[in-house]
Write an enzyme that holds these catalytic residues in place. Sequence first.
Site, PDB file in Angstrom:
ATOM      1  CG  ASP A  36      54.897  64.419 -51.638  1.00 48.26           C
ATOM      2  OD1 ASP A  36      55.007  65.248 -52.554  1.00 48.26           O
ATOM      3  OD2 ASP A  36      54.612  64.726 -50.470  1.00 48.26           O
ATOM      4  CG  ASP A 290     104.851  67.646 -69.025  1.00 46.60           C
ATOM      5  OD1 ASP A 290     105.377  68.254 -69.973  1.00 46.60           O
ATOM      6  OD2 ASP A 290     105.122  66.477 -68.726  1.00 46.60           O
ATOM      7  N   GLY A 425      91.567  73.141 -73.156  1.00 48.38           N
ATOM      8  CA  GLY A 425      91.567  74.529 -73.586  1.00 48.38           C
ATOM      9  C   GLY A 425      92.586  74.810 -74.660  1.00 48.38           C
ATOM     10  CG  LEU A 426      96.733  73.991 -74.033  1.00 46.92           C
ATOM     11  CD1 LEU A 426      97.922  73.080 -73.771  1.00 46.92           C
ATOM     12  CD2 LEU A 426      97.180  75.428 -74.189  1.00 46.92           C
TER      13      LEU A 426
END
Length: 524
Positions: A36, A290, A425-426
Amino acid sequence: MDLTLWTYEGPPHVGAMRIAASMQGVHYVLHAPQGDTYADLLFTMIERRGQRPPVTYTTFQARDLGGDTAELVKRHVREAVDRFQPDALLVGESCTAELIQDQPGALAQGMGLTMPVVSLELPAYSKKENWGAAETLYQLVRGLLKQQVPAEPKHDPKRWQQQGRRPRVNLLGPSLLGFRCRDDVLEVQTLLTMHGIDVAVVAPLGAGVEDVHRLPEADLNICLYPEVAESTCLWLERNFGMPFSRTVPIGVGATHDFLVEVHTALGLEPPSPQEGYRRSRLPWYSESVDSTYLTGKRVFIFGDGSHAIAAARICSEELGFQVVGLGTYSREMARPVRAAAKGLGLEALICDDYLAVEAAMAEAAPELVLGTQMERHSAKRLGIPCAVISTPMHVQDVPARMSPQMGWEGANVIFDSWVHPLMMGLEEHLIGMFRHDFEFVDGHQSHLGHAGGSGASQESALSDVPEADEGYVVWTADGEAELKKIPFFVRGKVRRNAEAYARQVGCREISSETLYDAKAHFKA
């Protein structure tokens, strides 16, 4: 008992270790077997501290169970006291040691030690890490302040005006292995100082025994992390009459509400709502042209209670996202999370099974996931961008630089962390347009949130699954090719719409023509 490869929280003695390691002059004697001792790695590897946590393990072995393990506990307590000379001693047991019922706390309290001894009874098989941290802080504060409790709790948070000084507050809850706690403390201290409010004590992070004794001298307690500090704040309120703030200042709106709550409690004039617009870039950007294409993005949120609730508010009120899932692994925070989910028209997911969370995530089909380290892995498998907002976390979420979540600067950090995966993502879509180039194959995509080749192969593999029932539809090769031309961050929605349209009109195959028809149908 479940066998799993992932858990959101450790056993409660890990929470006790977090409190002991966060404080100065506090030592923790843990009755535990040799196996432990793994928790040390959490502080050196994840938190990247330069020293081990102040913990002494009894490290009993199987052969010791035939002898006097109680004497083993006493010997280690004496050795720890002689070696470390702590100002306060915590004594408890791990989940394994709990089974042999040695009651190490009672043994230590009967040894006549000169320093305060706090016995921790943490039920390892019904409670978990955050509860263990909260209980440890509560027992420590209660044990150290019990001699200072007044007969009648009389406390005026506006007494600073008569005493001719600046108002003082305590910051309660930040600890090691918390999510950006070190940076949050500095940001909140800066924020309060700007408004003429001094910070008296920060606990447990960096606090010593003398600091705990000074807690009642402050005018107001600020509960930064309810998972850790709420029970302590409630005890101080009952016994000393000290009020405490309940708003967690994560996000622009919550930070303003926090300042209003603190100022009102202290008898100060509340600040202007325009302060957030001057201090943070998030409000301006969310109102700018934007950010238009980000409006309405579907977001799935899962984490500890405080950060999940704050994230839901930021997404729905400040960034214009649509929250499609909200949940927590912390059962102690289930009630406020359920209330927040109900306000968004959702049913909260209260669960500590990462597979169930992943299934709920897949069903919600979000375009962004805000979660823990495990949700990062799950989102990657599903091909969804992700940002980590809560513990448990990995080393990459414990930056050496300043990166708070609270206050105005915290809002800026959140703005960057959450919007960048969607902005990327673009770029991924442009790379997808040049898929034929050997440098831009699926496996070379640029950010961790995207599944890469595995996500693409998973999609194409769906078309090879044999017919399962009447409602099952099959994608043709040209349909799959056309689907891949759609940006990944809306591809899941387009796939669902196309399949729903195909079932509606009784079409068993989805070709490129079916995809165009579905698009026209849903736009009509």
